[in-house]
Design a protein around this motif. Structure first.
Motif, PDB file in Angstrom:
ATOM      1  N   ALA A  16       0.839  -1.193   0.095  1.00 38.01           N
ATOM      2  CA  ALA A  16       0.099  -0.102   0.074  1.00 38.01           C
ATOM      3  C   ALA A  16       0.830   1.220  -0.088  1.00 38.01           C
ATOM      4  CB  ALA A  16      -0.966   0.039   1.356  1.00 38.01           C
ATOM      5  N   ALA A  17       1.923   1.288   0.769  1.00 35.12           N
ATOM      6  CA  ALA A  17       2.696   2.184   0.889  1.00 35.12           C
ATOM      7  C   ALA A  17       3.446   2.437  -0.504  1.00 35.12           C
ATOM      8  CB  ALA A  17       3.945   1.969   2.105  1.00 35.12           C
ATOM      9  N   GLU A  18       3.869   1.474  -1.130  1.00 34.42           N
ATOM     10  CA  GLU A  18       4.391   1.633  -2.549  1.00 34.42           C
ATOM     11  C   GLU A  18       3.247   2.033  -3.413  1.00 34.42           C
ATOM     12  OE1 GLU A  18       6.121  -1.252  -5.972  1.00 34.42           O
ATOM     13  OE2 GLU A  18       6.691  -1.707  -3.681  1.00 34.42           O
ATOM     14  N   ALA A  73      -8.050  -7.946  -7.872  1.00 31.23           N
ATOM     15  CA  ALA A  73      -8.041  -6.662  -8.954  1.00 31.23           C
ATOM     16  C   ALA A  73      -7.352  -5.425  -8.218  1.00 31.23           C
ATOM     17  CB  ALA A  73      -9.648  -6.542  -8.874  1.00 31.23           C
ATOM     18  N   THR A  74      -6.870  -4.669  -9.413  1.00 33.72           N
ATOM     19  CA  THR A  74      -6.113  -3.343  -8.845  1.00 33.72           C
ATOM     20  C   THR A  74      -6.578  -2.392 -10.037  1.00 33.72           C
ATOM     21  OG1 THR A  74      -4.246  -3.644  -9.903  1.00 33.72           O
ATOM     22  CG2 THR A  74      -4.176  -4.505  -7.789  1.00 33.72           C
ATOM     23  N   GLU A  75      -6.227  -1.232  -9.901  1.00 36.79           N
ATOM     24  CA  GLU A  75      -6.581  -0.116 -10.845  1.00 36.79           C
ATOM     25  C   GLU A  75      -5.927  -0.484 -11.839  1.00 36.79           C
ATOM     26  OE1 GLU A  75      -6.463   4.663 -11.246  1.00 36.79           O
ATOM     27  OE2 GLU A  75      -4.892   3.728  -9.820  1.00 36.79           O
ATOM     28  N   ALA A  76      -4.731  -0.961 -11.995  1.00 42.89           N
ATOM     29  CA  ALA A  76      -3.786  -1.588 -13.258  1.00 42.89           C
ATOM     30  C   ALA A  76      -4.251  -2.831 -13.789  1.00 42.89           C
ATOM     31  CB  ALA A  76      -2.228  -1.159 -12.727  1.00 42.89           C
ATOM     32  N   GLY A  77      -5.155  -3.303 -13.216  1.00 41.90           N
ATOM     33  CA  GLY A  77      -5.491  -4.702 -13.653  1.00 41.90           C
ATOM     34  C   GLY A  77      -5.275  -5.807 -12.733  1.00 41.90           C
ATOM     35  N   THR A  78      -5.518  -7.119 -13.154  1.00 38.66           N
ATOM     36  CA  THR A  78      -5.113  -8.069 -12.010  1.00 38.66           C
ATOM     37  C   THR A  78      -3.682  -8.135 -11.402  1.00 38.66           C
ATOM     38  OG1 THR A  78      -7.028  -9.423 -12.874  1.00 38.66           O
ATOM     39  CG2 THR A  78      -5.523 -10.586 -11.529  1.00 38.66           C
ATOM     40  N   PHE A  79      -3.501  -8.082 -10.222  1.00 37.24           N
ATOM     41  CA  PHE A  79      -2.356  -8.264  -9.554  1.00 37.24           C
ATOM     42  C   PHE A  79      -1.896  -9.815  -9.269  1.00 37.24           C
ATOM     43  CE2 PHE A  79       1.169  -7.782  -6.621  1.00 37.24           C
ATOM     44  CZ  PHE A  79       2.222  -7.142  -7.353  1.00 37.24           C
ATOM     45  N   GLY A  80      -2.121 -10.646 -10.306  1.00 42.08           N
ATOM     46  CA  GLY A  80      -1.875 -12.149  -9.991  1.00 42.08           C
ATOM     47  C   GLY A  80      -0.643 -12.737  -9.973  1.00 42.08           C
ATOM     48  N   PRO A  81      -0.464 -13.904 -10.329  1.00 43.37           N
ATOM     49  CA  PRO A  81       0.981 -14.664 -10.170  1.00 43.37           C
ATOM     50  C   PRO A  81       2.170 -13.990 -10.987  1.00 43.37           C
ATOM     51  CG  PRO A  81      -0.685 -15.984 -10.307  1.00 43.37           C
ATOM     52  CD  PRO A  81      -1.397 -14.870 -10.471  1.00 43.37           C
ATOM     53  N   ASP A 345     -13.473  -0.413  -3.465  1.00 41.07           N
ATOM     54  CA  ASP A 345     -12.080   0.133  -3.298  1.00 41.07           C
ATOM     55  C   ASP A 345     -11.660   0.075  -1.894  1.00 41.07           C
ATOM     56  OD1 ASP A 345     -11.857   1.200  -5.771  1.00 41.07           O
ATOM     57  OD2 ASP A 345     -12.515   3.200  -5.322  1.00 41.07           O
ATOM     58  N   LEU A 346     -12.270  -1.030  -1.123  1.00 42.30           N
ATOM     59  CA  LEU A 346     -11.673  -1.397   0.175  1.00 42.30           C
ATOM     60  C   LEU A 346     -11.633  -0.252   1.250  1.00 42.30           C
ATOM     61  CD1 LEU A 346      -8.813  -3.921  -0.795  1.00 42.30           C
ATOM     62  CD2 LEU A 346     -11.180  -4.234  -0.621  1.00 42.30           C
ATOM     63  N   GLU A 347     -12.657   0.585   1.021  1.00 44.89           N
ATOM     64  CA  GLU A 347     -12.661   1.716   1.982  1.00 44.89           C
ATOM     65  C   GLU A 347     -13.722   1.394   3.127  1.00 44.89           C
ATOM     66  OE1 GLU A 347     -13.355   6.960   1.730  1.00 44.89           O
ATOM     67  OE2 GLU A 347     -14.023   5.496   0.330  1.00 44.89           O
ATOM     68  N   ALA A 377      -2.114  -8.025  -3.447  1.00 45.12           N
ATOM     69  CA  ALA A 377      -2.832  -7.506  -4.360  1.00 45.12           C
ATOM     70  C   ALA A 377      -3.638  -6.530  -3.474  1.00 45.12           C
ATOM     71  CB  ALA A 377      -3.658  -8.567  -4.945  1.00 45.12           C
ATOM     72  N   THR A 378      -4.256  -6.991  -2.538  1.00 40.86           N
ATOM     73  CA  THR A 378      -5.232  -5.975  -1.486  1.00 40.86           C
ATOM     74  C   THR A 378      -4.490  -5.027  -0.989  1.00 40.86           C
ATOM     75  OG1 THR A 378      -4.775  -7.403   0.496  1.00 40.86           O
ATOM     76  CG2 THR A 378      -6.725  -8.058  -1.153  1.00 40.86           C
ATOM     77  N   GLY A 379      -3.160  -5.127  -0.859  1.00 36.80           N
ATOM     78  CA  GLY A 379      -2.352  -3.986  -0.385  1.00 36.80           C
ATOM     79  C   GLY A 379      -2.164  -3.049  -1.337  1.00 36.80           C
ATOM     80  N   ARG A 380      -2.060  -3.442  -2.804  1.00 29.91           N
ATOM     81  CA  ARG A 380      -1.741  -2.598  -3.746  1.00 29.91           C
ATOM     82  C   ARG A 380      -3.124  -1.915  -4.056  1.00 29.91           C
ATOM     83  NH1 ARG A 380       1.669  -2.842  -8.909  1.00 29.91           N
ATOM     84  NH2 ARG A 380       3.378  -2.581  -7.223  1.00 29.91           N
ATOM     85  N   ARG A 381      -4.190  -2.509  -3.871  1.00 29.57           N
ATOM     86  CA  ARG A 381      -5.695  -2.265  -4.349  1.00 29.57           C
ATOM     87  C   ARG A 381      -5.860  -0.963  -3.510  1.00 29.57           C
ATOM     88  NH1 ARG A 381     -10.717  -6.037  -5.136  1.00 29.57           N
ATOM     89  NH2 ARG A 381     -12.599  -4.438  -5.424  1.00 29.57           N
ATOM     90  N   ALA A 382      -5.931  -1.269  -1.892  1.00 28.67           N
ATOM     91  CA  ALA A 382      -6.090  -0.218  -0.966  1.00 28.67           C
ATOM     92  C   ALA A 382      -5.304   1.063  -1.219  1.00 28.67           C
ATOM     93  CB  ALA A 382      -5.835  -0.973   0.278  1.00 28.67           C
ATOM     94  N   GLY A 383      -3.959   1.132  -1.338  1.00 29.40           N
ATOM     95  CA  GLY A 383      -3.077   2.017  -1.583  1.00 29.40           C
ATOM     96  C   GLY A 383      -3.565   2.708  -2.917  1.00 29.40           C
ATOM     97  N   GLU A 384      -3.702   2.234  -4.005  1.00 26.34           N
ATOM     98  CA  GLU A 384      -4.156   2.873  -5.089  1.00 26.34           C
ATOM     99  C   GLU A 384      -5.391   3.608  -4.854  1.00 26.34           C
ATOM    100  OE1 GLU A 384      -2.361  -0.015  -8.571  1.00 26.34           O
ATOM    101  OE2 GLU A 384      -4.651  -0.299  -7.967  1.00 26.34           O
ATOM    102  N   ALA A 385      -6.355   3.158  -4.081  1.00 31.38           N
ATOM    103  CA  ALA A 385      -7.669   3.726  -3.844  1.00 31.38           C
ATOM    104  C   ALA A 385      -7.436   4.971  -2.912  1.00 31.38           C
ATOM    105  CB  ALA A 385      -8.834   2.689  -3.295  1.00 31.38           C
TER     106      ALA A 385
END
Length: 396
Positions: A16-18, A73-81, A345-347, A377-385
């Motif tokens: 999320a910080a990243e 899911a993230t803003e940039a697409g699926t943050f999968g393997p 958006d995990l808010e 993935a959830t960290g990235r999604r929450a950070g982007e949101a």
């Protein structure tokens, strides 16, 4: 300059910080422990299983949560393997996929990846503060710190405090009463990826610590062929963790001691004359492994008296247990902030401007790369949101 606060310095919080890093933004990450990502480092002691080399649909099917919610899911697409592999390689970490599809750093350790990651965050201006324990919401986010009580009033916050497993490494669920008091709905935390207690008979003591290989465990529609271990307290290991959720939830489990043999072929083996062999030696001749024999004698009572009966018992041996191990020994936890308490958006609906990620959310996934990938993935999604939330506030 806007202030973004991340509480929790595990994989979800650091990701999320990243996602929040920006030249015009102060990003502060606080954690109650003396050093960041302690559970991540512990997971890497036996080889950091970062993700999995398998199709995205099959991978995503292993993550259990609210219907219709894609935790990758993230803003940039699926943050999968593949995205996780690209991200790790972008940190300079060489990876390889093992024969089972598990993806590891070439060096097998978590520490080089964490060092490179922290260096990237610090270079991006992220301020990491240790021994900051979140204790309440009173006019802001209140912390007990080495310098006494501190209150922060950030423009946006991401919570990534983990669940309730391995509390000595930081995931102690102390956040539950704080958020519940603020009106956030939280499903009870339960052990996940855990072993099961077994009240072994005395003869099993000689096998404590022995690995169980070449068997399958079936619980409902889930089949696991992974290795597991007999311990003084019960059974543990990846092969058990893969089917732990349905067993915990009441599904009957059976062990197939000869998963590569059809029942008729196994029955023919049991039809061989026993002669003057002891029961144990005869079963070892049929099954070829003293550990499997011991399990058959332990869980197979009353013992069959026909070849077909022996084969049927060995192909569907009841896994007799006394319940799951507790949260303090579980690899992860299920339960947490419910899907209804979150926006897409995990808010947190009850706390606008506050987002949540990782094991705080009500979802679960098996080990083997699934759990860690979903946390990232959830960290990235929450950070982007959270970043979008800041940008919207500035625009207004």
């Amino acid at each position: 300059m806007s202030l973004a606060l991340v509480i929790g310095a595990g994989p979800a919080g650091l990701m999320a910080a990243e996602a929040l890093m920006a030249p015009d933004r102060q990003v502060v990450v606080v954690d109650a422990m003396p050093t960041p990502a302690r559970k991540f480092l512990m997971a890497g002691k036996s080889g950091l299983n970062l993700t999995r080399d398998e199709p995205l649909a099959a991978f995503g099917a292993q993550i259990a949560g609210a219907e219709g919610r894609d935790y990758l899911a993230t803003e940039a697409g699926t943050f999968g393997p593949q995205a996780v592999r690209d991200w790790a390689e972008g940190l300079g970490i060489a990876l390889f996929a093992g024969s089972t599809g598990r993806v590891f750093p070439v060096g097998m350790k978590a520490s080089p990846l964490l060092r490179a990651w922290l260096a990237r965050l610090r270079a991006g201006g992220v301020d990491l503060r240790s021994r900051w324990r979140w204790v309440g919401l009173e006019g802001g986010f209140v912390f007990d710190t080495p310098d006494g009580r501190q209150v922060m009033r950030p423009d946006v916050t991401v919570l990534a405090l983990g669940g309730a497993s391995w509390p000595r490494l930081g995931s102690d669920a102390a956040w539950v009463p704080i958020l519940a008091g603020a009106g956030v709905a939280i499903a009870p935390l339960r052990p996940a990826n855990m072993g099961f207690r077994v009240e072994w008979s005395a003869p099993m003591a000689r096998l404590f610590g022995a690995p169980v290989k070449g068997v399958a465990i079936r619980a409902g529609d889930i089949l696991s062929r992974g290795e597991w271990v007999i311990t003084p307290d019960g059974i543990e290991g990846g092969g058990v963790y893969a089917v732990a959720a349905p067993i915990r939830d009441g599904q009957t489990a059976v062990v197939d001691l000869a998963p590569d043999l059809a029942p008729d072929a196994l029955a023919r083996r049991f039809a061989q004359p026993r002669g003057r062999l002891s029961l144990g030696n005869w079963l070892r001749r049929v099954l070829g492994d003293p550990v499997r024999v011991a399990l058959l004698l332990e869980w197979g009572q009353p013992l069959p008296d026909t070849a077909q009966g022996w084969a049927a018992r060995a192909k569907a041996l009841p896994l007799r247990h006394a319940g799951p191990m507790g949260l303090e020994r579980a690899i992860s936890s299920a339960g947490g902030i419910t899907a209804d308490a979150l926006t897409p958006d995990l808010e947190l609906r009850a706390l606008p401007g506050v987002f949540a990620a990782g094991e705080m959310l009500d979802w679960e996934a098996p080990t083997g790369g699934y759990l860690l990938t979903a946390c990232l993935a959830t960290g990235r999604r929450a950070g982007e949101a959270a970043a979008r939330h800041l940008q919207s506030a500035i625009a207004r």
